[in-house]
Design a protein around this motif. Structure first.
Motif, PDB file in Angstrom:
ATOM      1  N   ASP A 150     -27.090  12.395 -42.040  1.00 62.54           N
ATOM      2  CA  ASP A 150     -28.364  12.324 -42.752  1.00 62.54           C
ATOM      3  C   ASP A 150     -28.834  13.705 -43.182  1.00 62.54           C
ATOM      4  O   ASP A 150     -28.412  14.724 -42.649  1.00 62.54           O
ATOM      5  N   THR A 151     -29.762  13.702 -44.137  1.00 65.80           N
ATOM      6  CA  THR A 151     -30.326  14.933 -44.671  1.00 65.80           C
ATOM      7  C   THR A 151     -31.751  15.094 -44.167  1.00 65.80           C
ATOM      8  O   THR A 151     -32.528  14.131 -44.158  1.00 65.80           O
ATOM      9  N   VAL A 152     -32.086  16.318 -43.759  1.00 67.92           N
ATOM     10  CA  VAL A 152     -33.453  16.652 -43.373  1.00 67.92           C
ATOM     11  C   VAL A 152     -33.981  17.580 -44.461  1.00 67.92           C
ATOM     12  O   VAL A 152     -33.425  18.652 -44.707  1.00 67.92           O
ATOM     13  N   GLY A 153     -35.040  17.148 -45.131  1.00 67.64           N
ATOM     14  CA  GLY A 153     -35.593  17.904 -46.251  1.00 67.64           C
ATOM     15  C   GLY A 153     -36.189  19.227 -45.821  1.00 67.64           C
ATOM     16  O   GLY A 153     -36.430  19.492 -44.642  1.00 67.64           O
ATOM     17  N   MET A 154     -36.454  20.073 -46.830  1.00 70.97           N
ATOM     18  CA  MET A 154     -37.017  21.387 -46.530  1.00 70.97           C
ATOM     19  C   MET A 154     -38.443  21.240 -46.032  1.00 70.97           C
ATOM     20  O   MET A 154     -39.191  20.363 -46.476  1.00 70.97           O
ATOM     21  N   LYS A 155     -38.814  22.090 -45.074  1.00 75.35           N
ATOM     22  CA  LYS A 155     -40.152  22.109 -44.476  1.00 75.35           C
ATOM     23  C   LYS A 155     -40.589  20.711 -44.023  1.00 75.35           C
ATOM     24  O   LYS A 155     -41.701  20.275 -44.297  1.00 75.35           O
ATOM     25  N   SER A 156     -39.683  20.002 -43.360  1.00 78.97           N
ATOM     26  CA  SER A 156     -40.002  18.651 -42.887  1.00 78.97           C
ATOM     27  C   SER A 156     -39.351  18.412 -41.545  1.00 78.97           C
ATOM     28  O   SER A 156     -38.652  19.261 -41.011  1.00 78.97           O
ATOM     29  N   ARG A 157     -39.580  17.232 -41.037  1.00 81.59           N
ATOM     30  CA  ARG A 157     -38.950  16.821 -39.783  1.00 81.59           C
ATOM     31  C   ARG A 157     -38.484  15.382 -39.929  1.00 81.59           C
ATOM     32  O   ARG A 157     -39.024  14.622 -40.721  1.00 81.59           O
ATOM     33  N   LYS A 158     -37.495  15.053 -39.139  1.00 78.16           N
ATOM     34  CA  LYS A 158     -36.937  13.697 -39.180  1.00 78.16           C
ATOM     35  C   LYS A 158     -36.608  13.275 -37.763  1.00 78.16           C
ATOM     36  O   LYS A 158     -36.022  14.030 -36.999  1.00 78.16           O
ATOM     37  N   THR A 159     -36.986  12.046 -37.432  1.00 75.69           N
ATOM     38  CA  THR A 159     -36.712  11.492 -36.112  1.00 75.69           C
ATOM     39  C   THR A 159     -35.490  10.590 -36.195  1.00 75.69           C
ATOM     40  O   THR A 159     -35.413   9.702 -37.044  1.00 75.69           O
ATOM     41  N   PHE A 160     -34.554  10.835 -35.326  1.00 75.92           N
ATOM     42  CA  PHE A 160     -33.351  10.020 -35.200  1.00 75.92           C
ATOM     43  C   PHE A 160     -33.519   9.179 -33.945  1.00 75.92           C
ATOM     44  O   PHE A 160     -33.591   9.714 -32.836  1.00 75.92           O
ATOM     45  N   ALA A 161     -33.607   7.872 -34.117  1.00 77.22           N
ATOM     46  CA  ALA A 161     -33.910   6.970 -32.993  1.00 77.22           C
ATOM     47  C   ALA A 161     -32.644   6.321 -32.453  1.00 77.22           C
ATOM     48  O   ALA A 161     -31.836   5.796 -33.216  1.00 77.22           O
ATOM     49  N   ARG A 162     -32.501   6.376 -31.143  1.00 72.06           N
ATOM     50  CA  ARG A 162     -31.437   5.714 -30.404  1.00 72.06           C
ATOM     51  C   ARG A 162     -30.044   5.965 -30.994  1.00 72.06           C
ATOM     52  O   ARG A 162     -29.301   5.046 -31.293  1.00 72.06           O
ATOM     53  N   VAL A 163     -29.703   7.236 -31.145  1.00 69.43           N
ATOM     54  CA  VAL A 163     -28.379   7.631 -31.632  1.00 69.43           C
ATOM     55  C   VAL A 163     -27.394   7.524 -30.471  1.00 69.43           C
ATOM     56  O   VAL A 163     -27.611   8.092 -29.403  1.00 69.43           O
ATOM     57  N   SER A 164     -26.316   6.796 -30.693  1.00 73.55           N
ATOM     58  CA  SER A 164     -25.306   6.646 -29.650  1.00 73.55           C
ATOM     59  C   SER A 164     -24.492   7.930 -29.570  1.00 73.55           C
ATOM     60  O   SER A 164     -23.775   8.297 -30.490  1.00 73.55           O
ATOM     61  N   ILE A 165     -24.600   8.602 -28.439  1.00 74.63           N
ATOM     62  CA  ILE A 165     -23.896   9.866 -28.242  1.00 74.63           C
ATOM     63  C   ILE A 165     -22.511   9.619 -27.654  1.00 74.63           C
ATOM     64  O   ILE A 165     -21.588  10.371 -27.900  1.00 74.63           O
ATOM     65  N   GLY A 166     -22.351   8.573 -26.885  1.00 74.86           N
ATOM     66  CA  GLY A 166     -21.048   8.264 -26.311  1.00 74.86           C
ATOM     67  C   GLY A 166     -21.175   7.784 -24.883  1.00 74.86           C
ATOM     68  O   GLY A 166     -22.277   7.592 -24.365  1.00 74.86           O
ATOM     69  N   PHE A 167     -20.048   7.605 -24.249  1.00 75.12           N
ATOM     70  CA  PHE A 167     -20.013   7.153 -22.869  1.00 75.12           C
ATOM     71  C   PHE A 167     -20.409   8.284 -21.938  1.00 75.12           C
ATOM     72  O   PHE A 167     -20.006   9.418 -22.135  1.00 75.12           O
ATOM     73  N   VAL A 168     -21.205   7.960 -20.942  1.00 75.32           N
ATOM     74  CA  VAL A 168     -21.635   8.960 -19.966  1.00 75.32           C
ATOM     75  C   VAL A 168     -21.341   8.468 -18.562  1.00 75.32           C
ATOM     76  O   VAL A 168     -21.194   7.276 -18.317  1.00 75.32           O
ATOM     77  N   ASN A 169     -21.283   9.396 -17.657  1.00 76.15           N
ATOM     78  CA  ASN A 169     -21.042   9.115 -16.252  1.00 76.15           C
ATOM     79  C   ASN A 169     -22.221   8.319 -15.686  1.00 76.15           C
ATOM     80  O   ASN A 169     -23.366   8.527 -16.082  1.00 76.15           O
ATOM     81  N   VAL A 170     -21.944   7.443 -14.736  1.00 75.87           N
ATOM     82  CA  VAL A 170     -23.012   6.642 -14.143  1.00 75.87           C
ATOM     83  C   VAL A 170     -23.975   7.502 -13.337  1.00 75.87           C
ATOM     84  O   VAL A 170     -25.108   7.111 -13.090  1.00 75.87           O
ATOM     85  N   ASN A 171     -23.554   8.703 -12.935  1.00 74.20           N
ATOM     86  CA  ASN A 171     -24.411   9.586 -12.159  1.00 74.20           C
ATOM     87  C   ASN A 171     -25.297  10.468 -13.023  1.00 74.20           C
ATOM     88  O   ASN A 171     -26.072  11.257 -12.496  1.00 74.20           O
ATOM     89  N   ALA A 172     -25.180  10.372 -14.352  1.00 70.38           N
ATOM     90  CA  ALA A 172     -25.984  11.212 -15.236  1.00 70.38           C
ATOM     91  C   ALA A 172     -27.452  10.836 -15.099  1.00 70.38           C
ATOM     92  O   ALA A 172     -27.818   9.662 -15.158  1.00 70.38           O
ATOM     93  N   ASP A 173     -28.285  11.856 -14.909  1.00 68.27           N
ATOM     94  CA  ASP A 173     -29.709  11.631 -14.725  1.00 68.27           C
ATOM     95  C   ASP A 173     -30.529  12.338 -15.794  1.00 68.27           C
ATOM     96  O   ASP A 173     -31.602  11.872 -16.146  1.00 68.27           O
ATOM     97  N   GLN A 174     -30.033  13.452 -16.318  1.00 68.23           N
ATOM     98  CA  GLN A 174     -30.772  14.236 -17.302  1.00 68.23           C
ATOM     99  C   GLN A 174     -29.857  14.577 -18.466  1.00 68.23           C
ATOM    100  O   GLN A 174     -28.647  14.694 -18.305  1.00 68.23           O
ATOM    101  N   ALA A 175     -30.468  14.757 -19.645  1.00 66.20           N
ATOM    102  CA  ALA A 175     -29.724  15.160 -20.833  1.00 66.20           C
ATOM    103  C   ALA A 175     -30.500  16.245 -21.554  1.00 66.20           C
ATOM    104  O   ALA A 175     -31.734  16.182 -21.649  1.00 66.20           O
ATOM    105  N   LYS A 176     -29.780  17.226 -22.056  1.00 67.40           N
ATOM    106  CA  LYS A 176     -30.374  18.301 -22.843  1.00 67.40           C
ATOM    107  C   LYS A 176     -29.540  18.452 -24.097  1.00 67.40           C
ATOM    108  O   LYS A 176     -28.354  18.792 -24.018  1.00 67.40           O
ATOM    109  N   CYS A 177     -30.132  18.185 -25.253  1.00 67.35           N
ATOM    110  CA  CYS A 177     -29.411  18.256 -26.513  1.00 67.35           C
ATOM    111  C   CYS A 177     -29.793  19.523 -27.262  1.00 67.35           C
ATOM    112  O   CYS A 177     -30.936  19.981 -27.186  1.00 67.35           O
TER     113      CYS A 177
END
Length: 185
Positions: A150-177
């Motif tokens: 997707d494209t994010v326009g100049m001087k703007s913001r865009k929200t990406f909702a529920r983007v599938s990042i992939g499979f994660v470990n069952v012990n994962a508790d926190q995420a930092k993107c």
């Protein structure tokens, strides 16, 4: 006195108070079946046990495994043209202003919702993000990355909702993107 069942062939099964036509007792039949079942269980268990044994010449030594981690040193711009090229990557005015994550796909996938803010004087597209997942105690588990077309326009913001990042470990508790790259439009 006959019961009259002879015409359907039940005369041999139902008699006038005679003993059953079987020669052995029911207890003897159940005992024999139980012994045969026990023998079959031992045979199957033994075969499984033999298959699970490692071969003597293939026994792995208990040595520590050393993993090589590659690290990339950032290249610092040395001239004005290098500074312009670094800005061409589009990350100087981009940032993730908010982010949350939750599990999806029966708890095995990470779904990340985040807002990308573009303060540049140009639009950007093909934004690549990388998310680092950690345990509750803060120890690192895994990294996953995705490229968003997707494209994010100049001087703007865009929200990406529920983007599938992939499979994660069952012990994962926190995420930092964080943002990795983006292309100038």
């Amino acid at each position: 006195m006959s019961a009259g069942f002879g015409w359907i062939g039940l005369r041999n099964l139902v008699g006038n108070g005679e003993a059953s036509p079987r020669s052995g007792s029911a207890t003897n039949a159940w005992f024999t079946r139980g012994l045969l079942g026990l023998l079959a269980g031992f045979l199957v268990g033994g075969a499984v046990w033999l298959l699970m044994l490692p071969a003597q010449n293939n026994i792995a030594q208990a040595e520590p495994v050393n993993l090589a981690l590659a690290s990339v040193d950032p290249v610092l711009p040395t001239s004005a043209s290098d500074t312009a090229a670094a800005r061409g990557a589009g990350l100087d005015g981009l940032k993730i202003s908010s982010q949350t994550w939750r599990r999806g796909g029966l708890g095995s996938k990470a779904l990340v919702t985040f807002t990308v803010r573009n303060d540049n004087d140009y639009a950007v597209k093909d934004i690549e993000i990388v998310c680092a997942f950690t345990r509750r105690d803060g120890s690192h588990l895994t990294d996953r990355s995705r490229v968003l077309a997707d494209t994010v326009g100049m001087k703007s913001r865009k929200t990406f909702a529920r983007v599938s990042i992939g499979f994660v470990n069952v012990n994962a508790d926190q995420a930092k993107c964080s943002l990795v790259t983006a292309r100038r439009v």
